[in-house]
Motif scaffolding. Structure first.
Motif, PDB file in Angstrom:
ATOM      1  N   LYS A  55      14.829   5.177   2.185  1.00 21.57           N
ATOM      2  CA  LYS A  55      14.055   6.282   2.622  1.00 21.57           C
ATOM      3  C   LYS A  55      14.099   7.498   1.715  1.00 21.57           C
ATOM      4  O   LYS A  55      13.182   7.909   1.575  1.00 21.57           O
ATOM      5  CB  LYS A  55      14.570   6.687   3.954  1.00 21.57           C
ATOM      6  CG  LYS A  55      14.250   7.982   4.710  1.00 21.57           C
ATOM      7  CD  LYS A  55      14.779   8.340   6.026  1.00 21.57           C
ATOM      8  CE  LYS A  55      15.890   9.263   5.491  1.00 21.57           C
ATOM      9  NZ  LYS A  55      16.638  10.156   6.674  1.00 21.57           N
ATOM     10  N   GLY A  56      15.295   7.545   1.179  1.00 18.03           N
ATOM     11  CA  GLY A  56      15.469   8.769   0.287  1.00 18.03           C
ATOM     12  C   GLY A  56      14.663   8.530  -0.928  1.00 18.03           C
ATOM     13  O   GLY A  56      13.953   9.636  -1.479  1.00 18.03           O
ATOM     14  N   VAL A  57      14.523   7.362  -1.529  1.00 21.43           N
ATOM     15  CA  VAL A  57      13.731   7.044  -2.622  1.00 21.43           C
ATOM     16  C   VAL A  57      12.203   7.452  -2.477  1.00 21.43           C
ATOM     17  O   VAL A  57      11.283   8.083  -2.974  1.00 21.43           O
ATOM     18  CB  VAL A  57      14.021   5.726  -3.194  1.00 21.43           C
ATOM     19  CG1 VAL A  57      12.998   5.300  -4.088  1.00 21.43           C
ATOM     20  CG2 VAL A  57      15.147   5.731  -3.879  1.00 21.43           C
ATOM     21  N   ILE A  58      11.872   6.832  -1.091  1.00 19.39           N
ATOM     22  CA  ILE A  58      10.409   6.836  -0.774  1.00 19.39           C
ATOM     23  C   ILE A  58       9.865   8.273  -0.755  1.00 19.39           C
ATOM     24  O   ILE A  58       8.986   8.955  -1.236  1.00 19.39           O
ATOM     25  CB  ILE A  58      10.102   6.204   0.584  1.00 19.39           C
ATOM     26  CG1 ILE A  58      10.389   4.715   0.179  1.00 19.39           C
ATOM     27  CG2 ILE A  58       8.647   6.417   1.199  1.00 19.39           C
ATOM     28  CD1 ILE A  58      10.297   3.746   1.392  1.00 19.39           C
ATOM     29  N   MET A  59      10.806   9.199   0.394  1.00 28.19           N
ATOM     30  CA  MET A  59      10.378  10.500   0.670  1.00 28.19           C
ATOM     31  C   MET A  59      10.505  11.402  -0.357  1.00 28.19           C
ATOM     32  O   MET A  59       9.933  12.278  -0.705  1.00 28.19           O
ATOM     33  CB  MET A  59      11.051  10.849   1.881  1.00 28.19           C
ATOM     34  CG  MET A  59      10.801   9.975   3.134  1.00 28.19           C
ATOM     35  SD  MET A  59      11.444  10.478   4.673  1.00 28.19           S
ATOM     36  CE  MET A  59      10.372  11.836   4.800  1.00 28.19           C
ATOM     37  N   GLY A  60      11.622  11.167  -1.380  1.00 25.14           N
ATOM     38  CA  GLY A  60      11.895  12.153  -2.420  1.00 25.14           C
ATOM     39  C   GLY A  60      11.040  11.804  -3.632  1.00 25.14           C
ATOM     40  O   GLY A  60      10.564  12.882  -4.077  1.00 25.14           O
ATOM     41  N   THR A  61      10.715  10.781  -3.834  1.00 26.19           N
ATOM     42  CA  THR A  61       9.567  10.719  -4.923  1.00 26.19           C
ATOM     43  C   THR A  61       8.095  11.096  -4.633  1.00 26.19           C
ATOM     44  O   THR A  61       7.282  11.838  -5.114  1.00 26.19           O
ATOM     45  CB  THR A  61       9.398   9.121  -5.402  1.00 26.19           C
ATOM     46  OG1 THR A  61      10.751   8.625  -5.789  1.00 26.19           O
ATOM     47  CG2 THR A  61       8.345   9.009  -6.491  1.00 26.19           C
ATOM     48  N   GLY A  62       7.853  10.805  -3.381  1.00 23.17           N
ATOM     49  CA  GLY A  62       6.464  11.295  -2.883  1.00 23.17           C
ATOM     50  C   GLY A  62       6.184  12.707  -2.517  1.00 23.17           C
ATOM     51  O   GLY A  62       5.437  13.359  -3.134  1.00 23.17           O
ATOM     52  N   SER A  63       7.435  13.427  -2.239  1.00 25.97           N
ATOM     53  CA  SER A  63       7.590  14.778  -1.884  1.00 25.97           C
ATOM     54  C   SER A  63       7.343  15.446  -3.173  1.00 25.97           C
ATOM     55  O   SER A  63       6.742  16.656  -3.588  1.00 25.97           O
ATOM     56  CB  SER A  63       8.553  15.343  -1.211  1.00 25.97           C
ATOM     57  OG  SER A  63       8.694  14.712   0.075  1.00 25.97           O
ATOM     58  N   MET A  64       8.133  15.020  -4.189  1.00 30.11           N
ATOM     59  CA  MET A  64       8.177  15.536  -5.664  1.00 30.11           C
ATOM     60  C   MET A  64       6.651  15.598  -6.359  1.00 30.11           C
ATOM     61  O   MET A  64       6.090  16.378  -6.660  1.00 30.11           O
ATOM     62  CB  MET A  64       9.027  14.583  -6.679  1.00 30.11           C
ATOM     63  CG  MET A  64       9.013  15.361  -8.186  1.00 30.11           C
ATOM     64  SD  MET A  64       8.017  14.592  -9.345  1.00 30.11           S
ATOM     65  CE  MET A  64       8.539  12.815  -9.146  1.00 30.11           C
ATOM     66  N   GLU A 107       8.282  -2.037  -1.426  1.00 30.49           N
ATOM     67  CA  GLU A 107       7.416  -1.689  -2.352  1.00 30.49           C
ATOM     68  C   GLU A 107       6.116  -1.296  -1.782  1.00 30.49           C
ATOM     69  O   GLU A 107       5.422  -0.024  -2.690  1.00 30.49           O
ATOM     70  CB  GLU A 107       7.239  -2.891  -3.397  1.00 30.49           C
ATOM     71  CG  GLU A 107       8.556  -3.300  -3.990  1.00 30.49           C
ATOM     72  CD  GLU A 107       9.448  -4.122  -3.214  1.00 30.49           C
ATOM     73  OE1 GLU A 107      10.512  -4.292  -3.712  1.00 30.49           O
ATOM     74  OE2 GLU A 107       9.131  -4.646  -2.322  1.00 30.49           O
ATOM     75  N   MET A 108       5.620  -2.004  -0.895  1.00 27.23           N
ATOM     76  CA  MET A 108       4.261  -1.549  -0.393  1.00 27.23           C
ATOM     77  C   MET A 108       4.317  -0.343   0.421  1.00 27.23           C
ATOM     78  O   MET A 108       3.415   0.498   0.239  1.00 27.23           O
ATOM     79  CB  MET A 108       3.684  -2.634   0.332  1.00 27.23           C
ATOM     80  CG  MET A 108       3.335  -3.803  -0.470  1.00 27.23           C
ATOM     81  SD  MET A 108       2.326  -3.462  -1.850  1.00 27.23           S
ATOM     82  CE  MET A 108       0.657  -2.882  -1.242  1.00 27.23           C
ATOM     83  N   VAL A 109       5.280  -0.028   1.195  1.00 32.13           N
ATOM     84  CA  VAL A 109       5.436   1.124   1.826  1.00 32.13           C
ATOM     85  C   VAL A 109       5.497   2.360   0.927  1.00 32.13           C
ATOM     86  O   VAL A 109       5.129   3.421   1.086  1.00 32.13           O
ATOM     87  CB  VAL A 109       6.481   1.249   2.827  1.00 32.13           C
ATOM     88  CG1 VAL A 109       6.900   2.418   3.530  1.00 32.13           C
ATOM     89  CG2 VAL A 109       6.348   0.291   3.890  1.00 32.13           C
ATOM     90  N   PHE A 110       6.250   2.214  -0.188  1.00 29.55           N
ATOM     91  CA  PHE A 110       6.460   3.348  -1.302  1.00 29.55           C
ATOM     92  C   PHE A 110       5.141   3.469  -1.947  1.00 29.55           C
ATOM     93  O   PHE A 110       4.755   4.636  -1.873  1.00 29.55           O
ATOM     94  CB  PHE A 110       7.700   2.747  -1.995  1.00 29.55           C
ATOM     95  CG  PHE A 110       7.839   3.637  -3.340  1.00 29.55           C
ATOM     96  CD1 PHE A 110       8.594   4.498  -3.276  1.00 29.55           C
ATOM     97  CD2 PHE A 110       7.273   3.294  -4.646  1.00 29.55           C
ATOM     98  CE1 PHE A 110       8.929   5.549  -4.389  1.00 29.55           C
ATOM     99  CE2 PHE A 110       7.323   4.218  -5.898  1.00 29.55           C
ATOM    100  CZ  PHE A 110       8.228   5.238  -5.782  1.00 29.55           C
ATOM    101  N   LEU A 111       4.436   2.512  -2.247  1.00 34.03           N
ATOM    102  CA  LEU A 111       3.306   2.993  -3.083  1.00 34.03           C
ATOM    103  C   LEU A 111       2.130   3.471  -1.984  1.00 34.03           C
ATOM    104  O   LEU A 111       1.292   4.459  -2.340  1.00 34.03           O
ATOM    105  CB  LEU A 111       2.356   1.594  -3.439  1.00 34.03           C
ATOM    106  CG  LEU A 111       3.338   0.921  -4.615  1.00 34.03           C
ATOM    107  CD1 LEU A 111       2.787  -0.404  -5.027  1.00 34.03           C
ATOM    108  CD2 LEU A 111       3.326   1.875  -5.758  1.00 34.03           C
ATOM    109  N   SER A 112       2.343   3.098  -0.732  1.00 32.05           N
ATOM    110  CA  SER A 112       1.413   3.727   0.384  1.00 32.05           C
ATOM    111  C   SER A 112       1.825   5.299   0.516  1.00 32.05           C
ATOM    112  O   SER A 112       0.801   6.135   0.601  1.00 32.05           O
ATOM    113  CB  SER A 112       1.382   3.132   1.653  1.00 32.05           C
ATOM    114  OG  SER A 112       1.074   1.712   1.496  1.00 32.05           O
TER     115      SER A 112
END
Length: 192
Positions: A55-64, A107-112
């Protein structure tokens, strides 16, 4: 009375920009507040069951990216045109909300989510620029006050409604965000 006189000095584009901001914030915050739970809650509830680190990787990268990219996307909007970029932004947002609900791999949720954040990065500089362009020295302070009021109202309505409909299904949160964002197509088409 002077306060009401200033209201009459704002063009239709100013009011349209504020309503678009309201619906965008409603869609974003309704989604975003539920998204963290959707990522880590149990698969038994229809969520994804990811770890807190994922969750941290997904939300942190996206927010950055969401807060870094407007430097680039603003320049693109100046070249291509605000209306076209707004339509692009809404399309990216809506397709991203749909994709996140459709995928279950990290991976797909991250990219989305990255995709959604790119849509937000296209949106942010344009709507701020529209408020700036439609205000004067006399109307700027109140104008930006109205703008931030719209952000806060949307930021309240989205999570409030998401919290109510979340008990029925995760899907409803994503559909709410897609429908709310879709309203912005009409406003942009008629007022920009």
């Amino acid at each position: 009375m002077r306060f009401l006189t200033i209201f009459k000095k704002y063009p239709a584009t100013f009011w349209a920009s504020n309503v678009i901001e309201l619906f965008e914030r409603w869609a974003w915050y309704g989604f975003y507040m539920a998204f963290a739970l959707f990522l880590v809650n149990s698969k038994d509830t229809g969520a994804l069951g990811f770890t807190q680190a994922q969750k941290g990787v997904i939300m942190g990268t996206g927010s950055m990216l969401l807060y870094f990219l407007p430097i680039i996307t603003g320049a693109i909007a100046d070249k291509i045109g605000y209306k076209r970029i707004l339509f692009l932004s809404f399309t990216i947002y809506i397709s991203g909300f749909y994709m996140i609900r459709s995928f279950d791999s990290f991976e797909m949720v991250f990219l989305s989510f990255i995709w959604i954040c790119v849509g937000g990065a296209f949106f942010k500089p344009i709507i701020s620029a529209m408020i700036s362009r439609t205000t004067t020295d006399e109307t700027a302070s109140i104008g930006f006050g109205i703008f931030y009021m719209m952000i806060n109202i949307g930021g309240f309505i989205g999570p409030f409604i998401a919290g109510i409909i979340l008990n029925k299904s995760w899907d409803y949160v994503f559909y709410m965000s897609m429908i709310t964002m879709s309203i912005n197509y009409l406003i942009t088409f008629f007022f920009f």
